[in-house]
Design a protein around this motif. Structure first.
Motif, PDB file in Angstrom:
ATOM      1  N   LEU A 298       6.876  11.628   0.008  1.00  0.00           N
ATOM      2  CA  LEU A 298       8.091  10.824   0.151  1.00  0.00           C
ATOM      3  C   LEU A 298       8.602  10.764   1.589  1.00  0.00           C
ATOM      4  O   LEU A 298       9.712  10.310   1.835  1.00  0.00           O
ATOM      5  CB  LEU A 298       9.185  11.379  -0.765  1.00  0.00           C
ATOM      6  CG  LEU A 298       8.814  11.468  -2.240  1.00  0.00           C
ATOM      7  CD1 LEU A 298       9.948  12.095  -3.036  1.00  0.00           C
ATOM      8  CD2 LEU A 298       8.445  10.098  -2.801  1.00  0.00           C
TER       9      LEU A 298
ATOM     10  N   ALA B 183       7.651   9.518   5.524  1.00  0.00           N
ATOM     11  CA  ALA B 183       6.744   8.751   6.382  1.00  0.00           C
ATOM     12  C   ALA B 183       6.276   9.597   7.551  1.00  0.00           C
ATOM     13  O   ALA B 183       7.058  10.309   8.166  1.00  0.00           O
ATOM     14  CB  ALA B 183       7.453   7.506   6.892  1.00  0.00           C
TER      15      ALA B 183
ATOM     16  N   SER C 234       1.167   6.814   6.046  1.00  0.00           N
ATOM     17  CA  SER C 234       2.364   6.138   5.537  1.00  0.00           C
ATOM     18  C   SER C 234       3.177   5.697   6.739  1.00  0.00           C
ATOM     19  O   SER C 234       3.025   6.224   7.830  1.00  0.00           O
ATOM     20  CB  SER C 234       3.185   7.051   4.634  1.00  0.00           C
ATOM     21  OG  SER C 234       3.651   8.169   5.357  1.00  0.00           O
TER      22      SER C 234
ATOM     23  N   SER D 250       7.172   4.464   8.086  1.00  0.00           N
ATOM     24  CA  SER D 250       8.577   4.658   7.734  1.00  0.00           C
ATOM     25  C   SER D 250       9.248   3.430   7.131  1.00  0.00           C
ATOM     26  O   SER D 250      10.095   3.566   6.263  1.00  0.00           O
ATOM     27  CB  SER D 250       9.357   5.121   8.959  1.00  0.00           C
ATOM     28  OG  SER D 250       9.273   4.154   9.983  1.00  0.00           O
TER      29      SER D 250
ATOM     30  N   TYR E 191       5.330   0.654   4.418  1.00  0.00           N
ATOM     31  CA  TYR E 191       4.539   0.942   3.225  1.00  0.00           C
ATOM     32  C   TYR E 191       4.457   2.430   2.979  1.00  0.00           C
ATOM     33  O   TYR E 191       4.635   3.238   3.873  1.00  0.00           O
ATOM     34  CB  TYR E 191       3.133   0.349   3.335  1.00  0.00           C
ATOM     35  CG  TYR E 191       2.575   0.313   4.732  1.00  0.00           C
ATOM     36  CD1 TYR E 191       2.660  -0.852   5.489  1.00  0.00           C
ATOM     37  CD2 TYR E 191       2.002   1.431   5.310  1.00  0.00           C
ATOM     38  CE1 TYR E 191       2.186  -0.883   6.783  1.00  0.00           C
ATOM     39  CE2 TYR E 191       1.513   1.397   6.596  1.00  0.00           C
ATOM     40  CZ  TYR E 191       1.608   0.231   7.332  1.00  0.00           C
ATOM     41  OH  TYR E 191       1.147   0.210   8.619  1.00  0.00           O
ATOM     42  N   HIS E 192       4.177   2.753   1.728  1.00  0.00           N
ATOM     43  CA  HIS E 192       4.084   4.164   1.341  1.00  0.00           C
ATOM     44  C   HIS E 192       2.672   4.688   1.593  1.00  0.00           C
ATOM     45  O   HIS E 192       1.798   3.987   2.100  1.00  0.00           O
ATOM     46  CB  HIS E 192       4.497   4.332  -0.126  1.00  0.00           C
ATOM     47  CG  HIS E 192       3.580   3.666  -1.093  1.00  0.00           C
ATOM     48  ND1 HIS E 192       2.416   4.229  -1.538  1.00  0.00           N
ATOM     49  CD2 HIS E 192       3.651   2.455  -1.692  1.00  0.00           C
ATOM     50  CE1 HIS E 192       1.803   3.411  -2.359  1.00  0.00           C
ATOM     51  NE2 HIS E 192       2.533   2.324  -2.471  1.00  0.00           N
ATOM     52  N   LEU E 193       2.451   5.895   1.192  1.00  0.00           N
ATOM     53  CA  LEU E 193       1.185   6.599   1.371  1.00  0.00           C
ATOM     54  C   LEU E 193      -0.005   5.790   0.872  1.00  0.00           C
ATOM     55  O   LEU E 193       0.056   5.180  -0.194  1.00  0.00           O
ATOM     56  CB  LEU E 193       1.274   7.909   0.575  1.00  0.00           C
ATOM     57  CG  LEU E 193       0.223   8.962   0.817  1.00  0.00           C
ATOM     58  CD1 LEU E 193       0.369   9.541   2.206  1.00  0.00           C
ATOM     59  CD2 LEU E 193       0.381  10.055  -0.226  1.00  0.00           C
TER      60      LEU E 193
ATOM     61  N   GLY F 141      -2.749   1.907  -2.229  1.00  0.00           N
ATOM     62  CA  GLY F 141      -1.589   1.336  -1.570  1.00  0.00           C
ATOM     63  C   GLY F 141      -1.944   0.456  -0.400  1.00  0.00           C
ATOM     64  O   GLY F 141      -3.106   0.349  -0.009  1.00  0.00           O
TER      65      GLY F 141
ATOM     66  N   TRP G 113       1.825   5.883  -9.382  1.00  0.00           N
ATOM     67  CA  TRP G 113       2.041   7.170  -8.719  1.00  0.00           C
ATOM     68  C   TRP G 113       2.807   8.085  -9.657  1.00  0.00           C
ATOM     69  O   TRP G 113       3.748   7.653 -10.327  1.00  0.00           O
ATOM     70  CB  TRP G 113       2.815   6.964  -7.414  1.00  0.00           C
ATOM     71  CG  TRP G 113       1.943   6.356  -6.352  1.00  0.00           C
ATOM     72  CD1 TRP G 113       1.732   5.031  -6.128  1.00  0.00           C
ATOM     73  CD2 TRP G 113       1.149   7.058  -5.405  1.00  0.00           C
ATOM     74  NE1 TRP G 113       0.854   4.866  -5.088  1.00  0.00           N
ATOM     75  CE2 TRP G 113       0.480   6.101  -4.624  1.00  0.00           C
ATOM     76  CE3 TRP G 113       0.936   8.409  -5.146  1.00  0.00           C
ATOM     77  CZ2 TRP G 113      -0.382   6.444  -3.585  1.00  0.00           C
ATOM     78  CZ3 TRP G 113       0.081   8.753  -4.115  1.00  0.00           C
ATOM     79  CH2 TRP G 113      -0.572   7.780  -3.345  1.00  0.00           C
TER      80      TRP G 113
END
Length: 138
Positions: A45, A47, A75, A77, A80-82, A109, A130
């Motif tokens: 969770l 970045a 990832s 900030s 996009y996520h991981l 992702g 996820w």
């Protein structure tokens, strides 16, 4: 999500493709699947804005799998996520080389470049799921 991640029983995170709650297999179908301990990688969770190698409990992409291998995660900030860039994974960390790789292909992702052989991106109705939780005992 932070409260769930910080719960005492939350020891791992997972990514699956097209999870079907009605299927008898559920999380036992380990094709196109990722499982990581928060002890090995605690930035789900958060970045990082850089590639970070982490030892995963298990990863499988299109039948290529390994346990306790080092995989590069990224990832950002605000964007996009991981996720895992399979081109970076092929030549960095533990060198996880997936068959039928498409240049620029991403897993779990981002998906700037997709491969329809990866079940998370096989069709317009495909999903990436996820999960945060504890150990799944078989």
């Amino acid at each position: 999500m932070t409260a769930i991640k910080n719960a005492a029983s939350s020891t791992h995170f997972r990514a699956t493709c097209n999870f079907n709650a009605d299927s008898e297999k559920g999380l036992q179908d380990r094709r196109d699947y990722l499982r990581v301990s928060f002890c090995a990688y605690d930035y789900l969770l958060t970045a990082r804005n850089s590639w970070t190698c982490a030892v995963v409990d298990y990863i499988n992409i299109r039948g290529k799998s390994c346990s306790k291998c080092s995989i590069p995660f990224y990832s950002h900030s605000s964007a996009y996520h991981l996720y895992i860039d399979l081109g970076i994974a092929k030549s960095n960390c533990g060198r996880f080389d997936v068959p039928n790789f498409v240049s620029g292909e991403d897993a779990f992702g981002y998906y700037s470049t997709i491969n329809n052989q990866f079940s998370c991106t096989a069709s317009s109705s495909s999903t990436t799921n996820w999960w945060i939780g504890g150990v799944l005992v078989d």
